[in-house]
Design a protein around this motif. Structure first.
Motif, PDB file in Angstrom:
ATOM      1  N   TYR A 108       0.794  -1.213  -0.033  1.00 20.18           N
ATOM      2  CA  TYR A 108       0.037   0.003   0.079  1.00 20.18           C
ATOM      3  C   TYR A 108       0.869   0.976   0.037  1.00 20.18           C
ATOM      4  O   TYR A 108       2.150   1.158   0.317  1.00 20.18           O
ATOM      5  N   LYS A 109       0.361   2.228  -0.332  1.00 22.36           N
ATOM      6  CA  LYS A 109       1.087   3.657  -0.542  1.00 22.36           C
ATOM      7  C   LYS A 109       0.398   4.576   0.309  1.00 22.36           C
ATOM      8  O   LYS A 109      -0.920   4.798   0.409  1.00 22.36           O
ATOM      9  N   LEU A 110       1.351   5.189   1.210  1.00 23.67           N
ATOM     10  CA  LEU A 110       0.831   6.240   2.202  1.00 23.67           C
ATOM     11  C   LEU A 110       1.487   7.559   1.835  1.00 23.67           C
ATOM     12  O   LEU A 110       2.893   7.502   1.858  1.00 23.67           O
ATOM     13  N   ASN A 111       0.714   8.509   1.096  1.00 25.43           N
ATOM     14  CA  ASN A 111       1.167   9.871   0.832  1.00 25.43           C
ATOM     15  C   ASN A 111       0.706  10.713   2.032  1.00 25.43           C
ATOM     16  O   ASN A 111      -0.459  10.650   2.309  1.00 25.43           O
ATOM     17  N   VAL A 112       1.460  11.618   2.761  1.00 24.03           N
ATOM     18  CA  VAL A 112       1.137  12.454   3.762  1.00 24.03           C
ATOM     19  C   VAL A 112       1.859  13.708   3.433  1.00 24.03           C
ATOM     20  O   VAL A 112       2.588  14.086   2.651  1.00 24.03           O
TER      21      VAL A 112
ATOM     22  N   ILE B 198       3.943  -0.957   3.418  1.00 28.30           N
ATOM     23  CA  ILE B 198       3.624   0.244   3.275  1.00 28.30           C
ATOM     24  C   ILE B 198       4.716   0.949   2.398  1.00 28.30           C
ATOM     25  O   ILE B 198       5.910   0.970   2.894  1.00 28.30           O
ATOM     26  N   SER B 199       4.599   1.660   1.432  1.00 28.89           N
ATOM     27  CA  SER B 199       5.460   2.587   0.702  1.00 28.89           C
ATOM     28  C   SER B 199       4.826   3.936   1.148  1.00 28.89           C
ATOM     29  O   SER B 199       3.932   4.646   0.779  1.00 28.89           O
ATOM     30  N   ILE B 200       5.959   4.588   1.952  1.00 31.12           N
ATOM     31  CA  ILE B 200       5.617   6.157   2.614  1.00 31.12           C
ATOM     32  C   ILE B 200       6.316   7.054   1.626  1.00 31.12           C
ATOM     33  O   ILE B 200       7.453   7.010   1.341  1.00 31.12           O
ATOM     34  N   GLU B 201       5.613   7.995   1.233  1.00 30.98           N
ATOM     35  CA  GLU B 201       5.989   9.206   0.498  1.00 30.98           C
ATOM     36  C   GLU B 201       5.574  10.399   0.810  1.00 30.98           C
ATOM     37  O   GLU B 201       4.581  10.728   1.563  1.00 30.98           O
ATOM     38  N   VAL B 202       6.745  11.355   1.016  1.00 29.02           N
ATOM     39  CA  VAL B 202       6.721  12.605   1.803  1.00 29.02           C
ATOM     40  C   VAL B 202       7.545  13.590   0.940  1.00 29.02           C
ATOM     41  O   VAL B 202       8.571  13.100   0.265  1.00 29.02           O
ATOM     42  N   ASP B 203       7.067  14.799   0.897  1.00 26.75           N
ATOM     43  CA  ASP B 203       7.980  15.794   0.142  1.00 26.75           C
ATOM     44  C   ASP B 203       8.866  16.415   1.096  1.00 26.75           C
ATOM     45  O   ASP B 203       9.271  17.491   0.433  1.00 26.75           O
ATOM     46  N   SER B 204       9.305  15.973   2.324  1.00 31.11           N
ATOM     47  CA  SER B 204      10.208  16.883   2.981  1.00 31.11           C
ATOM     48  C   SER B 204      11.345  15.825   3.166  1.00 31.11           C
ATOM     49  O   SER B 204      11.431  14.765   3.884  1.00 31.11           O
ATOM     50  N   THR B 205      12.855  16.098   2.459  1.00 29.48           N
ATOM     51  CA  THR B 205      13.819  15.367   2.623  1.00 29.48           C
ATOM     52  C   THR B 205      14.360  15.605   4.243  1.00 29.48           C
ATOM     53  O   THR B 205      15.049  14.515   4.637  1.00 29.48           O
ATOM     54  N   PHE B 206      14.161  16.481   4.775  1.00 29.49           N
ATOM     55  CA  PHE B 206      14.603  16.670   6.386  1.00 29.49           C
ATOM     56  C   PHE B 206      13.927  15.571   7.112  1.00 29.49           C
ATOM     57  O   PHE B 206      14.596  14.977   7.920  1.00 29.49           O
ATOM     58  N   ASN B 207      12.540  15.303   6.828  1.00 29.72           N
ATOM     59  CA  ASN B 207      11.951  14.310   7.693  1.00 29.72           C
ATOM     60  C   ASN B 207      12.259  12.907   7.167  1.00 29.72           C
ATOM     61  O   ASN B 207      12.437  12.021   8.116  1.00 29.72           O
TER      62      ASN B 207
END
Length: 140
Positions: A23-27, A85-94
């Motif tokens: 599953y993909k989790l975009n946050v 889970i494939s977690i995708e975020v737009d913050s490289t810091f996190n």
């Protein structure tokens, strides 16, 4: 130190589906003058929406808001019995905060939140990756 070159060329951004058994989790998190919030979307390997969520976060940094979204999204996945889970975020810091074994990347405001996320990640198979803001529009 040399400044990073920012490309002005357009880029094509599209969703990459997770493997069929995953599953993909975009946050994402957002901070405004009067309020802060977080949200996300869980999708199956076919791109079908499983669950979306939003929530208010006390006034904080955007990193705190996004980490709050990650924590809430993982809790939802665990409660739904989702373990890949494939977690995708737009913050490289996190991503760096969560990938760092020693937690030295995190400031004191983020430490306990990062610790809680890492404790949950023990119970799932996951990948954590960066996605451009445009590719993370599902979570915005």
């Amino acid at each position: 130190m040399e400044a990073e070159h920012l490309s002005t060329e357009p880029r094509i951004v599209y969703m990459i589906k997770p493997p069929n058994n995953s599953y993909k989790l975009n946050v994402d998190g957002e901070v405004k003058v009067s309020s802060s919030g977080c949200g996300g979307l869980i999708r199956d390997g076919y791109g079908n929406n499983i669950m979306a969520f939003v929530g208010l976060v006390h006034y904080c940094s955007v990193n705190f808001a996004e980490l709050s979204a990650i924590l809430h999204g993982i809790k939802l996945c665990v409660s739904l019995g989702i373990s890949n889970i494939s977690i995708e975020v737009d913050s490289t810091f996190n991503i760096h905060c969560l990938s760092n074994v020693d937690d030295i990347m995190c400031n004191q405001d983020l430490f306990y939140l990062v610790r809680d996320i890492k404790q949950l990640l023990i119970f799932v198979n996951y990948s954590l990756s960066h996605v451009y803001r445009e590719g993370n529009a599902y979570a915005n």
